[in-house]
Design a protein around this motif. Structure first.
Motif, PDB file in Angstrom:
ATOM      1  N   VAL A  75     -14.261  13.849   1.341  1.00 14.80           N
ATOM      2  CA  VAL A  75     -13.936  12.993   2.484  1.00 14.80           C
ATOM      3  C   VAL A  75     -13.658  11.572   2.008  1.00 14.80           C
ATOM      4  O   VAL A  75     -12.738  10.902   2.501  1.00 14.80           O
ATOM      5  N   ASN A  76     -14.448  11.084   1.055  1.00 16.27           N
ATOM      6  CA  ASN A  76     -14.194   9.761   0.498  1.00 16.27           C
ATOM      7  C   ASN A  76     -12.795   9.683  -0.113  1.00 16.27           C
ATOM      8  O   ASN A  76     -12.101   8.669   0.026  1.00 16.27           O
ATOM      9  N   ALA A  77     -12.403  10.772  -0.798  1.00 21.56           N
ATOM     10  CA  ALA A  77     -11.071  10.780  -1.399  1.00 21.56           C
ATOM     11  C   ALA A  77      -9.993  10.717  -0.324  1.00 21.56           C
ATOM     12  O   ALA A  77      -9.009   9.974  -0.450  1.00 21.56           O
ATOM     13  N   VAL A  78     -10.174  11.496   0.743  1.00 20.46           N
ATOM     14  CA  VAL A  78      -9.195  11.487   1.822  1.00 20.46           C
ATOM     15  C   VAL A  78      -9.138  10.123   2.498  1.00 20.46           C
ATOM     16  O   VAL A  78      -8.059   9.562   2.735  1.00 20.46           O
ATOM     17  N   VAL A  79     -10.308   9.570   2.806  1.00 19.05           N
ATOM     18  CA  VAL A  79     -10.356   8.269   3.480  1.00 19.05           C
ATOM     19  C   VAL A  79      -9.756   7.181   2.596  1.00 19.05           C
ATOM     20  O   VAL A  79      -8.989   6.330   3.069  1.00 19.05           O
ATOM     21  N   ALA A  80     -10.093   7.217   1.301  1.00 18.41           N
ATOM     22  CA  ALA A  80      -9.530   6.212   0.395  1.00 18.41           C
ATOM     23  C   ALA A  80      -8.014   6.327   0.331  1.00 18.41           C
ATOM     24  O   ALA A  80      -7.296   5.313   0.360  1.00 18.41           O
ATOM     25  N   GLY A  81      -7.498   7.556   0.247  1.00 19.39           N
ATOM     26  CA  GLY A  81      -6.047   7.729   0.222  1.00 19.39           C
ATOM     27  C   GLY A  81      -5.389   7.251   1.499  1.00 19.39           C
ATOM     28  O   GLY A  81      -4.319   6.624   1.458  1.00 19.39           O
ATOM     29  N   VAL A  82      -6.023   7.513   2.634  1.00 15.74           N
ATOM     30  CA  VAL A  82      -5.464   7.066   3.910  1.00 15.74           C
ATOM     31  C   VAL A  82      -5.445   5.545   3.985  1.00 15.74           C
ATOM     32  O   VAL A  82      -4.466   4.931   4.440  1.00 15.74           O
ATOM     33  N   LEU A  83      -6.519   4.907   3.540  1.00 21.24           N
ATOM     34  CA  LEU A  83      -6.574   3.450   3.572  1.00 21.24           C
ATOM     35  C   LEU A  83      -5.520   2.825   2.668  1.00 21.24           C
ATOM     36  O   LEU A  83      -4.891   1.819   3.018  1.00 21.24           O
ATOM     37  N   VAL A  84      -5.325   3.429   1.482  1.00 19.56           N
ATOM     38  CA  VAL A  84      -4.275   2.925   0.590  1.00 19.56           C
ATOM     39  C   VAL A  84      -2.909   3.083   1.253  1.00 19.56           C
ATOM     40  O   VAL A  84      -2.062   2.178   1.208  1.00 19.56           O
ATOM     41  N   ALA A  85      -2.686   4.232   1.895  1.00 18.92           N
ATOM     42  CA  ALA A  85      -1.408   4.446   2.578  1.00 18.92           C
ATOM     43  C   ALA A  85      -1.214   3.452   3.716  1.00 18.92           C
ATOM     44  O   ALA A  85      -0.101   2.962   3.944  1.00 18.92           O
ATOM     45  N   ILE A  86      -2.284   3.150   4.455  1.00 18.15           N
ATOM     46  CA  ILE A  86      -2.187   2.178   5.556  1.00 18.15           C
ATOM     47  C   ILE A  86      -1.789   0.808   5.020  1.00 18.15           C
ATOM     48  O   ILE A  86      -0.923   0.129   5.572  1.00 18.15           O
ATOM     49  N   ALA A  87      -2.422   0.406   3.899  1.00 17.02           N
ATOM     50  CA  ALA A  87      -2.097  -0.897   3.314  1.00 17.02           C
ATOM     51  C   ALA A  87      -0.632  -0.952   2.879  1.00 17.02           C
ATOM     52  O   ALA A  87       0.069  -1.948   3.139  1.00 17.02           O
ATOM     53  N   PHE A  88      -0.148   0.104   2.248  1.00 18.25           N
ATOM     54  CA  PHE A  88       1.244   0.117   1.809  1.00 18.25           C
ATOM     55  C   PHE A  88       2.199   0.134   3.005  1.00 18.25           C
ATOM     56  O   PHE A  88       3.265  -0.484   2.964  1.00 18.25           O
ATOM     57  N   SER A  89       1.827   0.867   4.057  1.00 12.64           N
ATOM     58  CA  SER A  89       2.714   0.913   5.221  1.00 12.64           C
ATOM     59  C   SER A  89       2.833  -0.452   5.884  1.00 12.64           C
ATOM     60  O   SER A  89       3.877  -0.787   6.441  1.00 12.64           O
TER      61      SER A  89
END
Length: 417
Positions: A75-89
């Motif tokens: 879950v941490n991996a998924v959340v971290a990936g989502v947060l990185v994607a949000i920042a890039f978006s």
């Protein structure tokens, strides 16, 4: 009665299909994503909060055991990936160069948050989510959606346990046994006649390729073992795991010995060419013995994969009878090989190797040997569990002791009356 069976057969097929693990997993994933989307519609300001169902879809793929043991990291991996994607978006959007930077940044973040083997999932989650976050208004809405998806995914894994993959693992084990049987039958037929060196070498290559089949079966078995752990729908999960694992270990040993036997046949062919591999009577005994061992291998696979006790008893009786017959043929072959060695001692080592290898396969599938391995493996698992969780073990022993004392005190009262 026949008409009733014809009417009910489509329903029976539908029920079997519904209980198929692949179908169950698809339904679980769809349910988790739908629930996450409905919850996100009420809590997120976005009109189409697709991040929540996407996160739930990623999280719900793990088994219940993985959820309770490795789920936090995933879950941490998924959340971290989502947060990185949000920042890039929010900063650059989706372009070819931003995608490359996104992957590098996601892998770096994965190592920073210590998600261990799930580091690639950070980048995977980021790439998947970036496609649906390029038009987002605020980053915090995506964070809320991610948490909703993670919670719903974990909840579905707890309330709707993942499917049990034991049947699929059993089918893989039986398929491996059938491949072993086919190779043994071919080797026996060729041993009874004149075998060219190229043909014997081809059988050796086939025996070596069985190693790849074992790797695939081992992967299916690991999936089944994980689906059994901490699953409330499974009783005696440890026993199922141990039976399947020891069964696969035995088949793996038989595969290795069969490869050595194929090597022995190849060397014997080179030594005796252009003569036949064995004398006619000896070759016929080798063919008969390998045919009987091949049938025993399939019966052994059926035994270790039989779910019902009645089926297991029937399979065990059949296996014991086949092994007794194979042992009788082995003794006959031993006498014939001895006579051949007395006539011509040039290849006595190879003849002795043939007898040793077939004898090893018979011994590995012996029912007493299997029972002993089962008990040893169960004792080892119990010892590992006691060492890993000593407090829980002491609590269980205390509860068991208190139940036993209450039962004994009740019996004393009855005897006194």
């Amino acid at each position: 009665m026949r008409l009733v069976r014809e009417w009910t057969s489509p329903l029976a097929r539908l029920m079997r299909r519904y209980r198929d693990p692949v179908v169950v997993q698809a339904l679980r994933s769809a349910a988790a994503a739908s629930i996450a989307y409905v919850v996100a519609l009420r809590l997120s300001p976005e009109s189409a909060p697709l991040t929540a169902p996407l996160t739930a879809l990623l999280v719900v793929q793990v088994t219940l055991y993985a959820t309770l043991t490795n789920g936090i990291r995933r879950v941490n991996a998924v959340v971290a990936g989502v947060l990185v994607a949000i920042a890039f978006s929010q900063l650059v959007g989706l372009t070819w160069w931003s995608l490359a930077l996104l992957i590098v940044a996601s892998l770096a973040v994965g190592h920073l948050v210590r998600v261990d083997e799930y580091v690639p999932e950070v980048a995977i989650s980021a790439m998947l989510v970036l496609g649906v976050t390029t038009v987002g208004d605020t980053a915090w809405a995506r964070v809320v959606e991610t948490l909703i998806g993670a919670v719903v995914g974990l909840g579905c894994n707890l309330l709707l346990p993942p499917p049990v993959w034991v049947d699929e693992a059993g089918e893989s084990i039986e398929e491996l046994a059938r491949r072993l049987r086919q190779l043994m039958l071919r080797m026996g037929e060729e041993a009874a006649g004149r075998t060219p060196v190229e043909q014997a070498t081809q059988r050796l290559y086939e025996a070596r390729r069985l190693d790849h089949d074992i790797v695939e079966v081992d992967a299916d078995l690991r999936q089944a073992e994980e689906s059994l752990r901490l699953n409330p729908r499974v009783r005696e999960g440890l026993l199922h795991r141990v039976v399947l694992r020891t069964g696969l270990d035995t088949l793996e040993i038989c595969t290795v010995v069969l490869r050595v036997l194929a090597r022995t046949f190849t060397d014997l062919t080179k030594e005796r060419e252009p003569e036949p591999l064995f004398a006619p009577a000896t070759g016929a005994a080798v063919e008969q013995l390998l045919s009987e061992i091949a049938d025993a291998v399939v019966s052994f696979a059926v035994l270790v994969t039989s779910p019902a006790s009645t089926s297991a008893e029937s399979a065990e009786s059949r296996l014991a009878a086949e092994l007794r017959q194979a042992a009788t043929t082995r003794d006959k072959l031993a006498q014939l090989l001895l006579e051949e060695v007395q006539r011509d001692a040039r290849t006595w080592q190879l003849h002795g190797a043939v007898l040793t290898e077939v004898n090893r396969i018979i011994d590995e599938m012996d029912t007493e040997h299997r029972s002993r391995r089962l008990f040893e493996e169960l004792d080892r698992n119990a010892r590992v569990q006691r060492e890993r969780m000593p407090r829980l073990t002491r609590l269980r022993e205390g509860l068991r002791g208190s139940k036993l004392r209450r039962r004994n005190s009740g019996r004393k009262v009855e005897n006194a009356d």
